[in-house]
Design a protein around this motif. Structure first.
Motif, mmCIF file in Angstrom:
data_model
loop_
_atom_site.group_PDB
_atom_site.id
_atom_site.type_symbol
_atom_site.label_atom_id
_atom_site.label_comp_id
_atom_site.label_asym_id
_atom_site.label_seq_id
_atom_site.Cartn_x
_atom_site.Cartn_y
_atom_site.Cartn_z
ATOM 1 N N ASN B 31 20.310 66.175 24.815
ATOM 2 C CA ASN B 31 21.460 67.076 25.217
ATOM 3 C C ASN B 31 21.569 67.265 26.566
ATOM 4 O O ASN B 31 20.729 67.796 27.371
ATOM 5 C CB ASN B 31 21.231 68.416 24.349
ATOM 6 N N PHE B 33 24.570 69.453 29.049
ATOM 7 C CA PHE B 33 25.681 70.548 29.292
ATOM 8 C C PHE B 33 26.262 70.863 30.676
ATOM 9 O O PHE B 33 25.645 70.270 31.680
ATOM 10 C CB PHE B 33 24.815 71.882 28.818
ATOM 11 N N TYR B 35 28.061 73.764 32.649
ATOM 12 C CA TYR B 35 28.816 75.124 32.833
ATOM 13 C C TYR B 35 29.610 75.637 34.052
ATOM 14 O O TYR B 35 29.316 74.604 34.889
ATOM 15 C CB TYR B 35 27.441 76.186 32.684
ATOM 16 N N LEU B 43 27.704 82.413 32.621
ATOM 17 C CA LEU B 43 27.861 81.110 32.586
ATOM 18 C C LEU B 43 28.833 80.814 31.314
ATOM 19 O O LEU B 43 28.330 81.421 30.088
ATOM 20 C CB LEU B 43 26.497 80.374 32.509
ATOM 21 N N LEU B 45 30.354 77.729 28.716
ATOM 22 C CA LEU B 45 29.994 76.136 28.637
ATOM 23 C C LEU B 45 31.385 75.545 28.457
ATOM 24 O O LEU B 45 32.421 76.116 28.018
ATOM 25 C CB LEU B 45 29.586 76.325 27.237
ATOM 26 N N PHE B 48 29.637 69.604 26.342
ATOM 27 C CA PHE B 48 28.236 69.400 25.892
ATOM 28 C C PHE B 48 28.163 68.100 25.209
ATOM 29 O O PHE B 48 29.160 67.611 24.604
ATOM 30 C CB PHE B 48 27.295 70.422 25.477
ATOM 31 N N TYR B 50 25.407 65.316 22.915
ATOM 32 C CA TYR B 50 24.031 65.594 22.213
ATOM 33 C C TYR B 50 23.556 63.993 21.929
ATOM 34 O O TYR B 50 22.577 63.668 21.504
ATOM 35 C CB TYR B 50 24.098 66.275 21.016
ATOM 36 N N LEU B 90 27.350 73.900 36.887
ATOM 37 C CA LEU B 90 26.126 73.808 36.733
ATOM 38 C C LEU B 90 25.938 72.858 35.427
ATOM 39 O O LEU B 90 26.409 72.896 34.329
ATOM 40 C CB LEU B 90 25.333 75.270 36.262
ATOM 41 N N LYS B 94 18.300 69.301 27.760
ATOM 42 C CA LYS B 94 17.602 69.825 26.921
ATOM 43 C C LYS B 94 17.092 68.763 26.061
ATOM 44 O O LYS B 94 17.510 68.067 25.567
ATOM 45 C CB LYS B 94 18.616 70.764 26.034
ATOM 46 N N ASN B 98 13.673 74.738 22.908
ATOM 47 C CA ASN B 98 14.971 75.410 23.185
ATOM 48 C C ASN B 98 15.382 75.616 24.497
ATOM 49 O O ASN B 98 16.672 75.948 24.803
ATOM 50 C CB ASN B 98 14.853 76.711 22.541
ATOM 51 N N GLU B 99 14.534 75.623 25.449
ATOM 52 C CA GLU B 99 14.932 75.638 26.930
ATOM 53 C C GLU B 99 16.025 74.738 27.394
ATOM 54 O O GLU B 99 15.727 73.680 27.344
ATOM 55 C CB GLU B 99 13.583 75.864 27.924
ATOM 56 N N GLN B 100 16.816 75.212 28.317
ATOM 57 C CA GLN B 100 17.652 74.204 28.680
ATOM 58 C C GLN B 100 17.253 74.221 30.309
ATOM 59 O O GLN B 100 16.808 75.190 30.821
ATOM 60 C CB GLN B 100 19.233 74.574 29.231
ATOM 61 N N PHE B 101 17.367 73.064 30.966
ATOM 62 C CA PHE B 101 17.032 72.960 32.321
ATOM 63 C C PHE B 101 18.038 72.636 33.303
ATOM 64 O O PHE B 101 18.809 71.780 32.859
ATOM 65 C CB PHE B 101 15.691 71.923 32.431
ATOM 66 N N PHE B 102 18.206 73.235 34.095
ATOM 67 C CA PHE B 102 19.380 73.374 34.974
ATOM 68 C C PHE B 102 19.258 72.456 36.387
ATOM 69 O O PHE B 102 18.151 72.585 36.913
ATOM 70 C CB PHE B 102 19.744 74.777 35.448
ATOM 71 N N GLY B 103 20.514 72.123 36.668
ATOM 72 C CA GLY B 103 20.392 71.329 38.028
ATOM 73 C C GLY B 103 20.659 72.549 39.193
ATOM 74 O O GLY B 103 20.939 73.610 38.957
#
Lengths: 114, 111
Positions: B31, B33, B35, B43, B45, B48, B50, B90, B94, B98-103
């Protein structure tokens, strides 16, 4: 309509004291909650999370409390440090949100003064 | 550690230009995303994805499109940039948790 609300845009705390950041939500179907921390000109970083089946989760200086009946969660930082100064976002995942879409609050800017 | 990179930290474009924002993740996440973050709005959305070649609209897709030709890369396209698209963009990815990791974000200014 805003489903995740952070009603305090800013919070100022003295170094060494407790910081309490609050978050309210309207959707009782939210299944999982997360807190992110964001410094200026950087992406958010994951801080701590809690499942809806729990009421507390602790990680070092950070504790998240969940009150499902009040649809309220809070992030406690003890003791607060100047490096904690950042914008904190509360986020929620709806039940059945298989792709893990996060619904974010608008953020609270925390300032920790030395 | 998960690494999410974005092609530019700062970008200045003119109204009407086509803008490409690139995002790459190195953790084989399904996944991804996009934002945008604006003061006082948090933030929001945009789109996204998947899976490769799959995309779904988020809360504010108008004026944007996306492309996911490879699993590790997710591109955001502004077909004709407008001044109200000036924002911090951003990207996140994922995996199974559950955590999303951001750039680090791209600060886009449209003049």
């Amino acid at each position: 309509d805003q489903q995740v609300k952070q009603n305090s845009p800013s919070l100022s705390v003295q170094e060494g004291r407790i910081s309490i950041l609050n978050c309210d939500y309207t959707n009782s179907m939210f299944d999982y909650f997360l807190w992110y921390k964001k410094y200026p000109a950087e992406g958010p970083t994951f801080l701590i999370s809690i499942s809806s089946i729990k009421d507390k989760n602790e990680d070092g200086r950070f504790t998240v409390f969940l009150n499902k009946s009040a649809k309220h969660l809070s992030l406690h930082i003890v003791p607060s440090q100047p490096g904690d100064s950042a914008v904190y976002f509360c986020a929620a995942i709806p039940y059945g949100g298989s792709q893990g879409n996060l619904i974010f609050g608008k953020g609270t800017k925390l300032s920790v003064k030395p | 550690d998960v690494k999410v990179t974005q092609s530019s930290r700062y970008l200045v474009k003119r109204t009407g230009e086509k803008v490409f924002l690139e995002c790459v993740q190195d953790m084989d996440h399904e996944n991804m995303f996009w934002y945008r973050q604006d003061p006082g709005l948090g933030l929001r959305l945009i789109y996204f994805s998947y899976d490769v070649k799959m995309k779904e609209k988020g809360d504010i897709p108008e004026g944007y499109s996306v492309s996911r030709e490879k699993k590790e890369r997710f591109s955001l396209i502004l077909e004709s940039a407008s001044t109200n698209q000036t924002s911090m963009y951003l990207c996140a990815s994922k995996g199974g948790y559950n955590e999303q990791f951001f750039g680090p974000g791209t600060r886009l200014t449209v003049l």
